[in-house]
Design an enzyme around this catalytic site. Sequence first.
Site, mmCIF file in Angstrom:
data_model
loop_
_atom_site.group_PDB
_atom_site.id
_atom_site.type_symbol
_atom_site.label_atom_id
_atom_site.label_comp_id
_atom_site.label_asym_id
_atom_site.label_seq_id
_atom_site.Cartn_x
_atom_site.Cartn_y
_atom_site.Cartn_z
ATOM 1 N N CYS A 77 0.839 -1.196 0.000
ATOM 2 C CA CYS A 77 0.000 0.000 0.000
ATOM 3 C C CYS A 77 0.883 1.260 0.000
ATOM 4 O O CYS A 77 1.591 1.504 -0.971
ATOM 5 C CB CYS A 77 -0.987 -0.043 1.175
ATOM 6 S SG CYS A 77 -2.316 1.164 1.018
ATOM 7 N N HIS A 180 -4.023 -4.829 0.165
ATOM 8 C CA HIS A 180 -3.536 -5.407 1.417
ATOM 9 C C HIS A 180 -3.585 -6.933 1.330
ATOM 10 O O HIS A 180 -4.631 -7.531 1.594
ATOM 11 C CB HIS A 180 -4.372 -4.884 2.590
ATOM 12 C CG HIS A 180 -4.068 -3.452 2.891
ATOM 13 N ND1 HIS A 180 -3.053 -3.072 3.740
ATOM 14 C CD2 HIS A 180 -4.573 -2.314 2.382
ATOM 15 C CE1 HIS A 180 -2.979 -1.759 3.773
ATOM 16 N NE2 HIS A 180 -3.885 -1.270 2.955
ATOM 17 N N GLU A 182 -2.516 -9.059 3.310
ATOM 18 C CA GLU A 182 -2.822 -9.652 4.625
ATOM 19 C C GLU A 182 -4.319 -9.627 4.927
ATOM 20 O O GLU A 182 -4.767 -10.215 5.896
ATOM 21 C CB GLU A 182 -2.017 -8.930 5.717
ATOM 22 C CG GLU A 182 -2.498 -7.541 6.103
ATOM 23 C CD GLU A 182 -2.069 -6.422 5.143
ATOM 24 O OE1 GLU A 182 -1.557 -6.727 4.044
ATOM 25 O OE2 GLU A 182 -2.275 -5.247 5.502
#
Lengths: 202, 251
Positions: A77, A180, A182
């Site tokens: 990001c 993202h 994750e």
Amino acid sequence: MIALVDYGAGNLASVRKGFDAAGAELFTPSAPADVAAASGIVVPGVGHFGATAALDDNWRAAIRVAVGAGTPLLGICLGMQWLFDGSEEAPDLAGLGLLRGNCARLRPGEAAVKIPHVGWNTLSMTGASPVVDGLEPDSFVYFTHSYAVPVTADAVATCTHGQTFAAIVATGHVFGVQFHPEKSAAAGLRILRNFVAMCDAR
Amino acid sequence: MLAKRLIACLDVRNGCVVKGVSFEDLREAGDPALLARRYNAEGIDELVILDVTATVEGRRALARTIRAVSRELFIPLAVGGGIRSDDDAAAAFDAGADKVSLNTAALSDPPLLTRLADRYGSQAVVVAIDARRSGVGFDVFARGGQAPTDRGAVEWAVEAAGRGAGEILLTSIDRDGTRAGFDCELTAAVSSAVSIPVIASGGAGTFEHFHDVFTIGRADAALAASVFHFSEHAIADLKAYLRDTGVPVRC
């Protein structure tokens, strides 16, 4: 171990958990010199480009030296945007400059989409890289951002929200993802595992 | 294309889900981590954990719940209910929340939105607005819909976005629990007034209700709790329905 660079831009708990699920151990370097021993470097980050000011000349030099020695680097990001020359969000601040281009604010375009771009959107694969090995075409990943990097030769995947922008970039062993991983379910973990595998292979 | 999001809300008290859980094969139905795993497998896009206790013991249980859920789920996780201070928010983030949802605290201390946005980023700050129809518009209520305020929903949404909130979780008090459909008029009024995403909540009962709130209501996401317990494949079936009726969803 992979170094997770903490420069105060946001909460890192999710990134740690993502890498944990990808089978990697992370450590948070307390000083720039600590990245020299890392098997890989992750630069996370959310929020304003101005936050990257905390990555001062010492950090920049240490990360450049490590990357020069072959250490894989992943920017997530804001961390991806920082790998470029700079951003119109904070024009007086230079990025790391490992990738050419400038980050600009997303424009709604004729579709009149909402900015920030928040939610799950599809990747369009435009290139090959070990970081996207095994990734399904048209995978959905989770974005939350208002600025983005234009599509250049380094783009491996793009995404469209009002305009088309670089979603995954790769040059050598330097990688960036605008979304993202994750928080992107199986597709995101796949990317993290691919990165971890490159770090483990060193 | 950006997908419309389906968000499941888990109402949690002392570490247990308290609302309408009826999966037949889920013996420990009250365990939020098990339920979260189930939702994830069905393709939910995001989770909200709403703490309905807000006691000291409840807080500790909540932190354990957030840890347990975030350890195995790699989708966005928001936490709300009784987050009143910077410290409450920090505890939720430390435990693994990606976003915190503020309601009464944001009304009584609007700068809290800005402080949290500066520290964690706007994407981590959700303002929850509970609104009820009045003669001319939509009035905002605090304290779980109990306390009237002098604010209108659209005006407060615009202010909250300006102060740094990154998303709006908009609940229709009139529709909440009725299964009569989302308040599309309320949702469209707020969604048209702000550039940040609006999550519609309150009133979900049928698949058509979701279609309506994404189209007529211009919602970016829709949240529901018990409606997802109707059947074992409610989320997957709902997504298939939405896709077939032209609403972009992640599948």
